[in-house]
Write an enzyme that holds these catalytic residues in place. Structure first.
Site, PDB file in Angstrom:
ATOM      1  N   PRO A  40      63.263 -21.141  17.792  1.00 33.24           N
ATOM      2  CA  PRO A  40      62.567 -21.736  18.931  1.00 33.24           C
ATOM      3  C   PRO A  40      63.333 -21.654  20.245  1.00 33.24           C
ATOM      4  O   PRO A  40      64.551 -21.853  20.286  1.00 33.24           O
ATOM      5  CB  PRO A  40      62.377 -23.198  18.508  1.00 33.24           C
ATOM      6  CG  PRO A  40      63.284 -23.416  17.357  1.00 33.24           C
ATOM      7  CD  PRO A  40      63.484 -22.081  16.702  1.00 33.24           C
ATOM      8  N   ASN A  41      62.574 -21.374  21.266  1.00 34.35           N
ATOM      9  CA  ASN A  41      63.001 -21.333  22.674  1.00 34.35           C
ATOM     10  C   ASN A  41      63.789 -20.080  23.034  1.00 34.35           C
ATOM     11  O   ASN A  41      64.073 -19.851  24.211  1.00 34.35           O
ATOM     12  CB  ASN A  41      63.805 -22.598  23.048  1.00 34.35           C
ATOM     13  CG  ASN A  41      62.969 -23.847  22.912  1.00 34.35           C
ATOM     14  OD1 ASN A  41      61.886 -23.917  23.477  1.00 34.35           O
ATOM     15  ND2 ASN A  41      63.423 -24.813  22.131  1.00 34.35           N
ATOM     16  N   ARG A  43      66.068 -19.093  31.625  1.00 37.95           N
ATOM     17  CA  ARG A  43      66.511 -20.475  31.832  1.00 37.95           C
ATOM     18  C   ARG A  43      67.945 -20.610  31.313  1.00 37.95           C
ATOM     19  O   ARG A  43      68.351 -19.887  30.407  1.00 37.95           O
ATOM     20  CB  ARG A  43      65.647 -21.468  31.038  1.00 37.95           C
ATOM     21  CG  ARG A  43      64.212 -21.573  31.479  1.00 37.95           C
ATOM     22  CD  ARG A  43      64.054 -22.567  32.625  1.00 37.95           C
ATOM     23  NE  ARG A  43      62.646 -22.811  32.945  1.00 37.95           N
ATOM     24  CZ  ARG A  43      61.880 -21.970  33.630  1.00 37.95           C
ATOM     25  NH1 ARG A  43      62.372 -20.821  34.043  1.00 37.95           N
ATOM     26  NH2 ARG A  43      60.616 -22.271  33.895  1.00 37.95           N
ATOM     27  N   TYR A  76      73.349 -19.415  27.980  1.00 38.57           N
ATOM     28  CA  TYR A  76      72.825 -18.355  27.119  1.00 38.57           C
ATOM     29  C   TYR A  76      72.840 -16.960  27.759  1.00 38.57           C
ATOM     30  O   TYR A  76      72.427 -15.998  27.120  1.00 38.57           O
ATOM     31  CB  TYR A  76      71.397 -18.711  26.675  1.00 38.57           C
ATOM     32  CG  TYR A  76      71.350 -20.004  25.889  1.00 38.57           C
ATOM     33  CD1 TYR A  76      71.994 -20.117  24.659  1.00 38.57           C
ATOM     34  CD2 TYR A  76      70.684 -21.134  26.381  1.00 38.57           C
ATOM     35  CE1 TYR A  76      71.976 -21.300  23.941  1.00 38.57           C
ATOM     36  CE2 TYR A  76      70.657 -22.327  25.673  1.00 38.57           C
ATOM     37  CZ  TYR A  76      71.306 -22.401  24.457  1.00 38.57           C
ATOM     38  OH  TYR A  76      71.296 -23.572  23.750  1.00 38.57           O
ATOM     39  N   ASN A  78      69.148 -15.929  14.204  1.00 40.89           N
ATOM     40  CA  ASN A  78      69.549 -17.046  15.057  1.00 40.89           C
ATOM     41  C   ASN A  78      68.435 -18.079  14.926  1.00 40.89           C
ATOM     42  O   ASN A  78      67.411 -17.986  15.606  1.00 40.89           O
ATOM     43  CB  ASN A  78      69.715 -16.614  16.511  1.00 40.89           C
ATOM     44  CG  ASN A  78      70.199 -17.770  17.383  1.00 40.89           C
ATOM     45  OD1 ASN A  78      70.187 -18.922  16.965  1.00 40.89           O
ATOM     46  ND2 ASN A  78      70.611 -17.447  18.596  1.00 40.89           N
ATOM     47  N   ALA A 126      67.586 -24.201  17.142  1.00 41.45           N
ATOM     48  CA  ALA A 126      67.726 -25.628  16.781  1.00 41.45           C
ATOM     49  C   ALA A 126      67.462 -25.870  15.295  1.00 41.45           C
ATOM     50  O   ALA A 126      67.991 -26.820  14.717  1.00 41.45           O
ATOM     51  CB  ALA A 126      66.787 -26.468  17.633  1.00 41.45           C
ATOM     52  N   HIS A 143      70.197 -26.565  12.569  1.00 38.17           N
ATOM     53  CA  HIS A 143      70.791 -27.881  12.352  1.00 38.17           C
ATOM     54  C   HIS A 143      69.883 -28.831  11.589  1.00 38.17           C
ATOM     55  O   HIS A 143      70.269 -29.963  11.316  1.00 38.17           O
ATOM     56  CB  HIS A 143      71.156 -28.499  13.711  1.00 38.17           C
ATOM     57  CG  HIS A 143      71.786 -27.517  14.654  1.00 38.17           C
ATOM     58  ND1 HIS A 143      72.941 -26.832  14.346  1.00 38.17           N
ATOM     59  CD2 HIS A 143      71.400 -27.052  15.876  1.00 38.17           C
ATOM     60  CE1 HIS A 143      73.245 -26.012  15.357  1.00 38.17           C
ATOM     61  NE2 HIS A 143      72.317 -26.125  16.286  1.00 38.17           N
ATOM     62  N   GLU A 165      74.307 -14.888  10.339  1.00 40.32           N
ATOM     63  CA  GLU A 165      73.822 -15.914  11.275  1.00 40.32           C
ATOM     64  C   GLU A 165      74.510 -15.701  12.628  1.00 40.32           C
ATOM     65  O   GLU A 165      75.731 -15.500  12.672  1.00 40.32           O
ATOM     66  CB  GLU A 165      74.183 -17.293  10.702  1.00 40.32           C
ATOM     67  CG  GLU A 165      73.791 -18.470  11.567  1.00 40.32           C
ATOM     68  CD  GLU A 165      74.215 -19.807  10.932  1.00 40.32           C
ATOM     69  OE1 GLU A 165      74.777 -19.813   9.806  1.00 40.32           O
ATOM     70  OE2 GLU A 165      73.999 -20.844  11.582  1.00 40.32           O
ATOM     71  N   HIS A 184      74.899 -17.255  16.642  1.00 42.67           N
ATOM     72  CA  HIS A 184      74.645 -18.220  17.720  1.00 42.67           C
ATOM     73  C   HIS A 184      75.252 -17.649  18.995  1.00 42.67           C
ATOM     74  O   HIS A 184      76.422 -17.226  18.996  1.00 42.67           O
ATOM     75  CB  HIS A 184      75.250 -19.581  17.407  1.00 42.67           C
ATOM     76  CG  HIS A 184      74.614 -20.201  16.206  1.00 42.67           C
ATOM     77  ND1 HIS A 184      73.368 -20.760  16.253  1.00 42.67           N
ATOM     78  CD2 HIS A 184      75.038 -20.273  14.925  1.00 42.67           C
ATOM     79  CE1 HIS A 184      73.046 -21.178  15.044  1.00 42.67           C
ATOM     80  NE2 HIS A 184      74.036 -20.895  14.214  1.00 42.67           N
ATOM     81  N   ILE A 185      74.486 -17.666  20.044  1.00 39.73           N
ATOM     82  CA  ILE A 185      74.945 -17.109  21.320  1.00 39.73           C
ATOM     83  C   ILE A 185      76.079 -17.976  21.880  1.00 39.73           C
ATOM     84  O   ILE A 185      77.097 -17.468  22.336  1.00 39.73           O
ATOM     85  CB  ILE A 185      73.753 -17.053  22.308  1.00 39.73           C
ATOM     86  CG1 ILE A 185      72.687 -16.101  21.764  1.00 39.73           C
ATOM     87  CG2 ILE A 185      74.220 -16.636  23.693  1.00 39.73           C
ATOM     88  CD1 ILE A 185      71.344 -16.221  22.462  1.00 39.73           C
ATOM     89  N   ARG A 207      80.153 -27.591  21.365  1.00 37.84           N
ATOM     90  CA  ARG A 207      79.044 -28.338  21.986  1.00 37.84           C
ATOM     91  C   ARG A 207      78.860 -29.698  21.285  1.00 37.84           C
ATOM     92  O   ARG A 207      79.777 -30.169  20.614  1.00 37.84           O
ATOM     93  CB  ARG A 207      77.784 -27.461  21.942  1.00 37.84           C
ATOM     94  CG  ARG A 207      77.980 -26.140  22.707  1.00 37.84           C
ATOM     95  CD  ARG A 207      76.728 -25.308  22.746  1.00 37.84           C
ATOM     96  NE  ARG A 207      75.681 -25.964  23.517  1.00 37.84           N
ATOM     97  CZ  ARG A 207      74.416 -25.536  23.555  1.00 37.84           C
ATOM     98  NH1 ARG A 207      74.065 -24.433  22.877  1.00 37.84           N
ATOM     99  NH2 ARG A 207      73.512 -26.179  24.258  1.00 37.84           N
TER     100      ARG A 207
HETATM  101  O1  CA2 Z   1      73.764 -20.752  20.660  1.00 35.17           O
HETATM  102  C1  CA2 Z   1      72.735 -20.469  20.063  1.00 35.17           C
HETATM  103  O2  CA2 Z   1      72.350 -19.323  19.887  1.00 35.17           O
HETATM  104  C2  CA2 Z   1      71.830 -21.600  19.554  1.00 35.17           C
HETATM  105  O3  CA2 Z   1      71.304 -21.195  18.291  1.00 35.17           O
HETATM  106  C3  CA2 Z   1      70.728 -21.746  20.576  1.00 35.17           C
HETATM  107  C4  CA2 Z   1      69.794 -22.908  20.294  1.00 35.17           C
HETATM  108  C5  CA2 Z   1      70.571 -24.191  20.052  1.00 35.17           C
HETATM  109  O4  CA2 Z   1      69.670 -25.222  19.660  1.00 35.17           O
HETATM  110  C6  CA2 Z   1      71.614 -24.011  18.983  1.00 35.17           C
HETATM  111  O5  CA2 Z   1      72.329 -25.220  18.822  1.00 35.17           O
HETATM  112  C7  CA2 Z   1      72.578 -22.899  19.351  1.00 35.17           C
HETATM  113  C8  CA2 Z   1      68.863 -23.144  21.488  1.00 35.17           C
HETATM  114  C9  CA2 Z   1      68.078 -21.953  21.876  1.00 35.17           C
HETATM  115  C10 CA2 Z   1      67.397 -22.286  23.168  1.00 35.17           C
HETATM  116  O6  CA2 Z   1      67.263 -21.092  23.883  1.00 35.17           O
HETATM  117  C11 CA2 Z   1      67.095 -21.168  25.222  1.00 35.17           C
HETATM  118  C12 CA2 Z   1      67.234 -19.998  25.914  1.00 35.17           C
HETATM  119  C13 CA2 Z   1      67.113 -20.014  27.266  1.00 35.17           C
HETATM  120  C14 CA2 Z   1      66.810 -21.189  27.931  1.00 35.17           C
HETATM  121  C15 CA2 Z   1      66.661 -22.358  27.217  1.00 35.17           C
HETATM  122  C16 CA2 Z   1      66.804 -22.342  25.856  1.00 35.17           C
END
Ligand code: CA2
Length: 148
Positions: free
Chosen positions: A12-13, A20, A25, A76, A79, A82, A100, A102-103, A109
């Site tokens: 998601p996202n 954003r 990211y 990836n 969220a 977790h 796996e 994570h960016i 964090r």
């Molecule tokens: O660091 C990562 O790749 C995460 O998987 C990204 C997730 C976060 O919940 C994990 O804890 C770590 C969030 C992805 C949200 O992606 C966005 C991208 C651009 C703008 C806003 C959110």
């Protein structure tokens, strides 16, 4: 010999990448990542398919599809890393390598990001290397598949 197929699954996202929160990211979009992964995949002899969903059940179904169509998964789960036992259970039905990504460095964090259910299944975990993490994962996937 057909090329091994690698599915890169995004949670998601991550469709908002590059649009954003670039301070966390980066500036690359998911399409940029998909293009770079396809180019590197070509050099490594891997066919790459990049997918994204904002829905947990849809990601579970993507993993089921990968069981039939892919020799490796790079994921990836965002969220859902977790929270999702469902994604862990689905990955446990996949018999080939899982990496796996994570960016961001989830360990630098908030504490709720420090644990990932998916890590219990992953052959490897890459965190904090930015979007380059997907390409590092692809290189490691190629090594794992070469090693058999
Ligand atoms: O660091 C990562 O790749 C995460 O998987 C990204 C997730 C976060 O919940 C994990 O804890 C770590 C969030 C992805 C949200 O992606 C966005 C991208 C651009 C703008 C806003 C959110």
């Amino acid at each position: 010999m057909p090329m091994p197929v690698i599915h890169i699954l995004n949670g998601p996202n991550l469709n908002l990448l590059g649009h954003r929160q670039p301070e966390i990211y980066g500036h690359e979009t998911l399409d940029d990542i998909a293009r770079a992964a396809a180019v590197l995949g070509g050099e490594l002899g891997l066919e790459v398919l990049c997918r994204q969903s904002n829905h947990e059940g849809a990601i579970v179904e993507m993993i089921h599809e990968a069981r039939k169509a892919a020799q490796g998964i790079i994921i990836n789960p965002a969220a859902y890393s977790h929270t999702s036992v469902a994604i862990l259970d689905a990955l446990n039905t996949f018999d080939s390598p899982v990496i796996e990504v994570h960016i961001s460095n989830i360990h630098k964090r908030e504490s709720f990001r420090h644990h990932s259910y998916v890590s219990a299944r992953a052959n490897g975990v890459i965190a904090g290397c930015g979007t380059e993490g997907y390409l590092l994962a692809l290189r490691h996937m190629a090594s794992l598949l070469r090693a058999g």
